[in-house]
Scaffold this active site. Structure first.
Site, PDB file in Angstrom:
ATOM      1  CB  CYS A  98     -75.647 -54.040 -26.586  1.00 27.56           C
ATOM      2  SG  CYS A  98     -75.678 -55.125 -25.153  1.00 27.56           S
ATOM      3  CG  HIS A 140     -77.972 -50.235 -22.539  1.00 27.72           C
ATOM      4  ND1 HIS A 140     -78.069 -50.201 -23.921  1.00 27.72           N
ATOM      5  CD2 HIS A 140     -77.278 -51.375 -22.247  1.00 27.72           C
ATOM      6  CE1 HIS A 140     -77.487 -51.285 -24.426  1.00 27.72           C
ATOM      7  NE2 HIS A 140     -76.986 -52.001 -23.437  1.00 27.72           N
ATOM      8  CD  GLU A 141     -74.932 -51.452 -19.065  1.00 27.29           C
ATOM      9  OE1 GLU A 141     -75.102 -52.681 -18.951  1.00 27.29           O
ATOM     10  OE2 GLU A 141     -74.382 -50.949 -20.065  1.00 27.29           O
ATOM     11  CG  HIS A 144     -78.072 -55.618 -20.283  1.00 25.10           C
ATOM     12  ND1 HIS A 144     -78.178 -56.547 -21.275  1.00 25.10           N
ATOM     13  CD2 HIS A 144     -77.312 -54.611 -20.795  1.00 25.10           C
ATOM     14  CE1 HIS A 144     -77.515 -56.117 -22.360  1.00 25.10           C
ATOM     15  NE2 HIS A 144     -76.990 -54.946 -22.088  1.00 25.10           N
TER      16      HIS A 144
HETATM   17 NI    NI Z   1     -75.856 -53.771 -23.367  1.00 25.99          NI
END
Ligand code: NI
Length: 163
Positions: A98, A140-141, A144
């Protein structure tokens, strides 16, 4: 304009984002922000980038064209207010890193096959299937956007110092 990447620890990386109001989508300011996110992701060699990573608590992420659409495309994918659901129960462990956690890698279990709904940068509703690495980036995004970093889910976390 290349934006500053916020590095952990920073509180904005741990906060749930607010949805983007549809009235904000056509504004010049928002369009510039999307263009800057794409430019920043590419400048930093990211496969994706979420708004909290550049200090904005809004539900927007971008994914590099190469992973979203294939090698022949240069149109990065913009996801605004994205949601997803699994469409099979298959999961897979793979390494992730990341931009907000430089030098840190770990193995994260993600769904292999998902269905994604979002708005695109033209305020159009999009609904598509994503598999494997593309599905992994989206998970993953979107984490976030919930204030979750991959290290909260990863196994075998390790720090690899740059030479
Ligand atoms: Ni990331």
């Amino acid at each position: 304009m290349i934006l500053k990447i916020f590095i952990d620890p920073h509180p904005i990386l741990h906060q749930k984002t607010a949805p983007v109001a549809s009235a904000d989508l056509p504004t010049a300011e928002f369009k510039k922000f999307i263009a800057d996110m794409k430019e920043t992701m590419r400048a930093k060699d990211g496969v994706g980038l979420a708004a909290p990573q550049v200090g904005q608590g809004v539900a927007v992420c971008v994914i590099h064209a190469k992973y979203a659409r294939g090698e022949e495309s240069d149109a990065d994918l913009v996801l605004i207010n994205p949601t997803w659901e699994k469409i099979t129960r298959k999961k897979e462990f793979d390494d992730e890193g990341c931009l907000s956690l430089p030098g840190i890698f770990g193995k994260v279990k993600r769904y292999k096959n998902i269905r994604v709904r979002a708005l695109d940068e033209k305020n159009q509703a999009i609904d598509f299937l994503a598999n494997d690495f593309f599905a992994r980036i989206i998970q993953h995004e979107t984490d976030h956007l919930q204030g979750v970093l991959f290290t909260e889910k990863a196994k075998n976390i390790r720090q690899i110092n740059e030479i």
